[in-house]
Design a protein around this motif. Structure first.
Motif, PDB file in Angstrom:
ATOM      1  N   ASP A 292     -12.658  -6.633  -9.267  1.00 41.93           N
ATOM      2  CA  ASP A 292     -13.342  -5.553  -8.801  1.00 41.93           C
ATOM      3  C   ASP A 292     -14.550  -5.205  -9.638  1.00 41.93           C
ATOM      4  O   ASP A 292     -14.580  -5.525 -10.946  1.00 41.93           O
TER       5      ASP A 292
ATOM      6  N   VAL B  19     -13.843   0.380  -5.551  1.00 43.13           N
ATOM      7  CA  VAL B  19     -12.841   1.139  -5.154  1.00 43.13           C
ATOM      8  C   VAL B  19     -13.003   2.443  -4.301  1.00 43.13           C
ATOM      9  O   VAL B  19     -14.301   2.918  -4.556  1.00 43.13           O
ATOM     10  N   GLN B  20     -12.102   2.896  -3.700  1.00 40.43           N
ATOM     11  CA  GLN B  20     -12.336   3.983  -2.703  1.00 40.43           C
ATOM     12  C   GLN B  20     -11.376   5.376  -2.838  1.00 40.43           C
ATOM     13  O   GLN B  20     -10.352   4.961  -2.730  1.00 40.43           O
ATOM     14  N   THR B  21     -12.006   6.390  -3.414  1.00 39.40           N
ATOM     15  CA  THR B  21     -10.935   7.545  -3.626  1.00 39.40           C
ATOM     16  C   THR B  21     -10.832   8.122  -2.220  1.00 39.40           C
ATOM     17  O   THR B  21     -11.351   7.766  -1.268  1.00 39.40           O
TER      18      THR B  21
ATOM     19  N   HIS C 263     -12.242  10.163  -8.104  1.00 47.07           N
ATOM     20  CA  HIS C 263     -12.898   9.077  -8.374  1.00 47.07           C
ATOM     21  C   HIS C 263     -14.471   9.553  -9.034  1.00 47.07           C
ATOM     22  O   HIS C 263     -15.015   9.143  -9.986  1.00 47.07           O
TER      23      HIS C 263
ATOM     24  N   HIS D 163     -19.982   5.363  -4.322  1.00 50.77           N
ATOM     25  CA  HIS D 163     -18.808   4.310  -3.992  1.00 50.77           C
ATOM     26  C   HIS D 163     -19.033   4.778  -2.418  1.00 50.77           C
ATOM     27  O   HIS D 163     -19.426   5.359  -1.792  1.00 50.77           O
TER      28      HIS D 163
ATOM     29  N   THR E 101      -8.803   0.495  -3.144  1.00 49.66           N
ATOM     30  CA  THR E 101      -7.645   1.175  -3.753  1.00 49.66           C
ATOM     31  C   THR E 101      -6.479   1.313  -3.033  1.00 49.66           C
ATOM     32  O   THR E 101      -6.265   2.039  -1.904  1.00 49.66           O
TER      33      THR E 101
ATOM     34  N   SER F 114      -6.918   1.310  -9.051  1.00 50.65           N
ATOM     35  CA  SER F 114      -8.391   1.842  -9.417  1.00 50.65           C
ATOM     36  C   SER F 114      -8.533   1.837 -11.035  1.00 50.65           C
ATOM     37  O   SER F 114      -9.390   1.177 -11.469  1.00 50.65           O
ATOM     38  N   THR F 115      -7.577   2.498 -11.676  1.00 48.70           N
ATOM     39  CA  THR F 115      -7.812   2.770 -13.037  1.00 48.70           C
ATOM     40  C   THR F 115      -7.679   1.315 -13.671  1.00 48.70           C
ATOM     41  O   THR F 115      -8.390   0.970 -14.566  1.00 48.70           O
TER      42      THR F 115
ATOM     43  N   SER G  25     -10.599  -1.372 -11.611  1.00 53.78           N
ATOM     44  CA  SER G  25     -12.020  -1.051 -11.549  1.00 53.78           C
ATOM     45  C   SER G  25     -12.453   0.120 -12.784  1.00 53.78           C
ATOM     46  O   SER G  25     -13.650   0.064 -13.208  1.00 53.78           O
TER      47      SER G  25
END
Lengths: 291, 792, 165
Positions: free
Chosen positions: B483, B501-503, B508, B531, B543, B548-549, B552
């Protein structure tokens, strides 16, 4: 989201106006009160009325009152009102017990007593409550009103004796002394229909059962009632053995069918278990009232 | 490893309120169905009422004659565009609109586009489909019977419903471990089909600009970049003319990873009508057709010595993939990460086999916060360990403590080849036992058993496997799972960070600002997160799988570190000293030994954009980017304890307490981490006790609305009790691990183990989820039910 | 047919189809998209608004039935640019994640506190039991509502007073 098919909408201004609208629009019209049974069915297009007649303005049907003999509950009384009614629950705490487990607080703000009875869902809790209390309902039409015992009100799943041009307007519950009532329900989750529900009313006279009412919901009991179990209790001392036998009879006094809430054997077991619990608590309350 | 130096208020990690809340609490979120483009049309999908039927004809004339209908699309029309079938993420195809047959109830058959959503719905009723009914197969255990109807006769030469066999581990070594064991316990179990059911259903708006040829797709997607590339690959659309926008998303949990037929239909609809087309599924469509999860029939076998040393574990799985093999997971992993099933234990050998089959049920398989089937793996091992404890009559906490991996064994290579990065397992279990008052609970239970009351205590210890993933090991349709992240510091020292990435509720906009802030010292409030728009963010796979963490977040940390390093060189030029003479404090470089002589990141940023002479060869501005290819997955873990009471007369379960100790390394925002754990615990209660999608013998889906598919309410959930240990990941630049799915993965076995512990006096050894009142009562009678089929 | 109702203090009148659901009237006719929908069967409660001060599921009310009534949506919680204590509670206690159920939850919370200013946790859980949240596991929603109860402005933002049950 799902949406209803086209309809016409009428808002009734009075009871007589509602009946007039029903007569005018005929059998393809439906009364809407809280709407929490009818509208989901309309969205799923399982119900397709051509006209809905809104009776939410009929304040004249929104009352709970007692005279010396009867408790009268108007058809437009919301579940929340019945749950919180001091007068209804002073006589019959079964109301609060049942209402607490009917749907959820938001739905209870809208759903009505009359609507619940007329929807005639086989799992309707109020049907079991009023069956246990041996209530009557008042049905009003062009030719005035008729009073029908709750035991002949429902004629099958989702079917009642209310004619297309009639309206359920009131539920009447006879008042008793030395009476106790209780409601028991097991559900998969809060707000779900019951897997089985049992309402019980017991009147004690000199330590003997002088009147018994057992209402059953969700287990296909005829008219939501365990008549044979009720008869069995009459004139007996409420011993543990008598209660156990009555509960057993009640569990045989219904025709539950398997569905995703549970298999038949479990539902019968529940009827037995919940009848025992409801009877015990109703008897305790009747005793308390007697002292 | 993050440097836990003192930082000013409002900088870096810690409990801060979320930036996104300001709009959400005002009702100003912008979800898919909130978007109304000028001239927009509405689509509705006609779905099959049957699980298996041949389509003889489709008559759309009446629907087309509806005054508000603009177009009706059928499979035949899609065939002419070569879009009737699209590739799945698992080496299969899925039908966009059925052409030959329908293969599950709820499958897409036709698409109506109308002026408004009510008319679109009305027009569906005007389409006449002539079906020839075929016998369905909904029981995975009968899918390979010789007389089973063949579902996928679209595949040339296909004569059965077999999809794949796959195995992992050392079968011989495992058999050897079983041979020398004192005790072997076997148990069959089903992890039933469930659905993530986010409160917002799935939907898309496709807007094709007929002049520029640019197609903008607003979509409820957890992976906007992956979607863009897939549209390009599948439909042959030029990728530079494709823009995917994820607006605010009302929960995803894996449901919003894949590309659904409805999205493709919105695209086709927009191309055909030259107007924007919105399609938004209703709740029944969501539950009946989009990605389900699980549906794993597992046969477990565990071997141990008589004093409780676990030697080996084997699980053989029959995996129900529905009508199309459309599980969304790294391409080389047909069973996801199920082969991490040896869990948190030090055992000699393990082997799993997985056989996938087709049934007349909706496709999917990986969704619902499962970390690519780690959920099933953890359930399998945690149930088997409890079964072993029952047979050996050893306390399940003691048995676990005896077999947990020890801190000195890390990094640890599991019998199936995973390299667990870090862990201090006994500490977590000890903490959970302490918070719960474990010994007192056992005393209370003994007391209650004497009185005939049923109380149960259930334990689950899980190791999660998240942050997919290293390029050397995995890809999705050939795309590496790296990512990108871009950080730009503006001249006045405020920053913008752009993410791939996508919350979907994870926060995020707050946590990624905190990551940038933690590293650069720029206040969290001064970092803007961008984002959810492929035109404005770097490429990355999105995501899911708690990535994500780990992925990304690492990219953001590395890019931020590059900013700080560049700032150092600029500061040195400004201070006319050697970079080696500088020392970093949060947000500022200063001369070693003289803290008064320094330059803040704001001053440096301005200088970077000014006429300040920069070091030889350095370009201006203060920007950095990173494409992060994780060297390994991260392995968060936790110890959960659940306390239940069971009504012996009715079988009704009440979850009284739930204690969750999680270790996900350092926490960016403890408030957000705890919130995610709470949500996953509620998922566990739901799956263990009530969520159910069974099918009757005609193939009717019996969990197709929220009246039937029950999600837990506030009344079924206890007040969660949480605890924390911190074991950093050695390979993540800030020591972080993913956590989004930990509780969903870890909690179901704790609840199930608790209920079965309560039922111990009845001799109950196992009953499948969901443990509804009926199922519990039936288990007490010694007759638990199958929960994938209709109750008879 | 013509309907007219007050939404957050403003009169909204439109010609509509009789079958139009209140949730669609609010979202699409009045353009207030803070009210969401999540199911078709009145189970999820994301569409809750206050009608004459009482929470109702607006997906299960016809817009026509709301003719002449007083509707409050999430957009009406804020007064004079100041957040309601319930809104502040949801931020402070992290009572929301994806934000989708939040408007309905907050309106029910407002109604609860107007009628029961010091609810127990059990009463809070009961009050929101007709509404589903998939993110929070409810604990922080309970905490948020408790926070709001403890931080009521005192000046009385009692939007359901006198008209509610």
């Amino acid at each position: 989201m799902q949406v209803p098919a086209p309809i016409a909408y009428e808002r009734a201004t009075s009871l007589s106006n509602a009946i007039e609208l029903l007569s005018r629009h005929g059998p393809e019209s439906r009364i809407i009160a809280g709407g929490h049974s009818l509208l989901p069915m309309m969205k799923l297009r399982l119900a397709r009325p051509e006209v809905v007649i809104d009776i939410n303005d009929l304040a004249e049907l929104d009352y709970i009152r007692a005279n010396s003999d009867h408790l009268q509950i108007g058809a437009m009384v919301r579940h929340a009102s019945l749950m919180n009614s001091d007068i209804a629950n002073r006589y019959f705490p079964i109301f609060r017990e049942a209402e607490t487990v009917i749907a959820d607080p938001i739905v209870r703000n809208r759903g009505t007593v009359g609507g619940s009875l007329c929807q005639a869902d086989p799992a309707e809790d109020l049907a079991a409550v009023f069956a246990a209390l041996k209530a009557s309902v008042v049905i009003t039409g062009n030719n005035g009103s008729r009073t029908v015992p709750i035991s002949s009100f429902h004629i099958g799943p989702y079917m009642t004796v209310v004619e297309p041009d009639e309206l359920l307007t009131e539920v009447i519950v006879p008042l008793r002394t030395h009476v106790g009532s209780a409601y028991e329900k097991v559900e998969r989750r809060a707000g779900d229909w019951g897997i089985a529900s049992v309402g019980a009313m017991i009147v004690l006279n000199s330590g003997q059962i002088s009147e018994a009412g057992i209402g059953l919901a969700a287990v296909r009991a005829d008219h939501f009632r365990a008549v044979e179990a009720e008869s069995f209790l009459l004139g007996k001392q409420p011993t543990a053995d008598v209660i156990a036998q009555a509960a057993l009879i009640a569990s045989e006094n219904c025709q539950p069918v398997a569905d995703q809430r549970g298999p038949e054997d479990y539902k019968r077991h529940l009827v037995k278990e919940l009848t025992t619990r409801a009877l015990n608590r109703a008897i305790d309350k009747a005793r308390e009232e007697g002292t | 490893m993050t440097d836990l130096q003192t930082k000013p208020e409002g900088v870096g990690f810690g409990r801060v309120s979320r930036k996104e809340d300001a709009r959400f609490v005002r009702g100003k979120g912008n979800y898919l169905d909130d978007i109304a483009l000028p001239n927009m049309l509405y689509g509705a999908v006609l779905r099959s009422p049957y699980a298996h039927a041949r389509i003889k004809s489709i008559d759309t004339a009446a629907a087309q004659a509806h005054p508000k209908v603009k177009a009706v699309i059928t499979g035949q029309i899609l065939e002419s565009l070569n879009l009737a079938w699209i590739p799945s993420l698992s080496h299969d195809v899925i039908a966009v609109l059925a052409t030959d047959k329908v293969r599950y109830q709820g499958q897409e058959v036709a698409f109506v586009i109308a002026e408004d959503r009510y008319s679109a719905r009305d027009a569906l009723e005007l389409i006449d489909v002539d079906y020839e009914l075929l016998p369905p197969v909904v029981d995975a255990k009968r899918a390979l019977d010789p007389d089973a109807p063949v579902i996928r006769d679209d595949i040339e030469g296909k004569k059965d419903n077999y999809i794949f066999d796959w195995g992992s581990g050392n079968e011989e070594a495992t058999e050897a471990a079983f041979k020398k064991a004192d005790i072997v316990v076997e148990q069959e179990m089903l992890y039933p089909r469930v659905h993530p059911a986010p409160m917002e259903t799935c939907g898309a708006i496709a807007d094709m600009d007929p002049i520029s040829g640019k197609l903008t797709i607003y979509c409820t997607t957890q992976a906007p970049h992956a979607h863009r590339t897939l549209y390009a690959l599948v439909a042959g659309l030029p990728e530079h003319k494709l823009r995917v926008i994820s607006p605010d998303i009302g929960g995803g949990f894996g449901n919003k990873v894949g590309i659904y037929p409805g999205y493709v239909l919105a695209v086709v609809g927009s191309i055909v009508t030259k107007r924007p087309v919105k399609w938004m599924e209703d709740r029944s469509e969501n539950l009946m057709s989009t990605s389900f999860a699980r549906d794993y029939h597992m046969k477990g076998k565990i071997a141990a010595t008589k004093d409780g040393k676990i030697l080996g574990l084997r699980v053989d799985v029959l995996a129900d993939h529905g009508a199309f093999n459309n599980t969304a997971q790294p391409s080389k992993f047909p069973a996801g990460f199920f082969h991490v099933f040896s869990g948190s234990y030090d055992l000699e050998a393990a082997y799993c086999s997985v056989r996938g089959v087709y049934t007349n049920k909706a496709p999917g398989g990986v969704a619902y916060a499962c970390s690519f089937r780690v959920t099933e793996a953890v359930y399998a091992v945690e149930r088997m360990v409890d079964r072993l404890a029952l047979e050996l009559d050893i306390d399940p906490a003691e048995l676990r403590m005896k077999n947990l991996l020890k801190p000195e064994q890390f990094p640890y290579t599991s019998p199936t080849g995973w390299e667990y990065d870090s862990g201090e397992y006994p500490r977590a279990l000890e903490l959970a036992m302490k918070i719960s008052g474990y010994q007192e609970l056992r005393k209370e239970q003994a007391e209650k058993r004497r009185r005939g009351e049923l109380m149960g205590i259930g334990i689950s210890f899980f190791t999660e496997t998240v942050g997919a993933g290293p390029k050397k090991h995995m890809d999705i349709l050939g795309l590496g799972m790296a990512d990108g992240c871009e950080v730009r510091v503006h001249p006045t020292g405020k920053a913008v960070v752009r993410l791939s990435v996508q919350t979907q509720g994870q926060g995020h906009e707050t946590t990624f600002a905190q990551i940038v802030s933690e590293v650069t010292g720029i206040p969290v409030a001064d970092v803007e997160v961008v984002h959810g728009d492929t035109d404005n963010t770097p490429f990355g796979l999105g995501t899911y799988g708690s990535r994500s963490t780990p992925v990304s977040g690492a990219a953001a940390a590395v890019a931020s570190k590059r900013i700080v390093e560049k700032a150092k060189l600029i500061a040195a030029a400004m201070l006319e000293c050697s970079p080696d003479d500088l020392e970093w404090e949060s947000g500022r470089w200063h001369i070693k030994g003289d803290p008064t002589a320094g330059k803040t990141i704001s001053e440096i940023a301005f200088a970077a954009h000014s006429t300040q002479e920069l070091p030889q060869g350095m370009e201006g501005h203060l920007d950095a980017s990173c494409v992060y290819d994780p060297p390994n997955l991260t392995f968060p873990f936790g110890a959960y304890i659940c306390v239940v009471d069971v009504d012996p007369g009715t079988g009704k379960v009440t979850v009284r307490r739930f204690i969750a100790v999680d270790d996900c390394g350092p926490r960016i925002n403890p408030m957000i981490v705890e919130g995610q754990i709470h949500g996953g615990l509620a998922d566990g209660v739901g799956m263990a006790l009530m969520e159910q999608i069974a099918f009757d013998e005609d193939g009717n889906c019996l969990g197709g609305s929220l009246m039937d598919y029950l999600l837990p309410t506030a009344l079924e959930c206890p007040s969660w009790e949480t605890g924390e240990t911190v074991t950093p990941s050695p390979h993540h630049p800030l020591g972080l691990k993913g956590v989004g799915e930990s509780a969903t993965v870890g909690s179901p076995p704790a609840v199930v183990n608790a209920v079965l512990d309560a039922l111990k006096p009845f001799g109950v050894k196992h009953a499948d989820m969901p443990l509804t009142p009926a199922q519990v009562w039936r288990a007490m009678q010694g007759r638990p039910m199958r929960t994938d089929l209709a109750i008879q | 047919m013509q309907v007219s109702m007050t939404i957050n203090g403003e009169q909204v009148s439109r010609e509509i189809e009789a079958r139009l659901l209140l949730v669609h009237f609010i979202r699409e006719t009045a353009g207030l998209t803070g009210t969401h929908w999540g199911c078709d069967t009145s189970n999820c409660g994301t569409c809750v608004v206050l009608m004459d001060g009482v929470p109702v599921k607006s997906c299960t009310v016809l817009a026509a039935m709301a003719n002449g009534r007083n509707i409050t949506t999430v957009e009406g919680l804020e007064t004079n640019g100041e957040l309601d204590s319930v809104q502040r509670g949801f931020i402070e206690m992290h009572g929301l994640q994806c934000g989708f159920c939040t408007p309905g939850m907050m309106l029910t919370a407002r109604w609860l506190l107007d009628n029961n200013p010091h609810p127990t946790d059990a009463e809070i859980r009961e009050a929101i039991s007709g509404q589903i949240c998939r993110c929070t596991g409810y604990e922080n929603i309970v905490r948020a509502i408790r926070w709001a109860a403890e931080h009521e402005s005192g000046t009385g933002h009692n939007i359901t007073e006198g008209i509610g049950a």
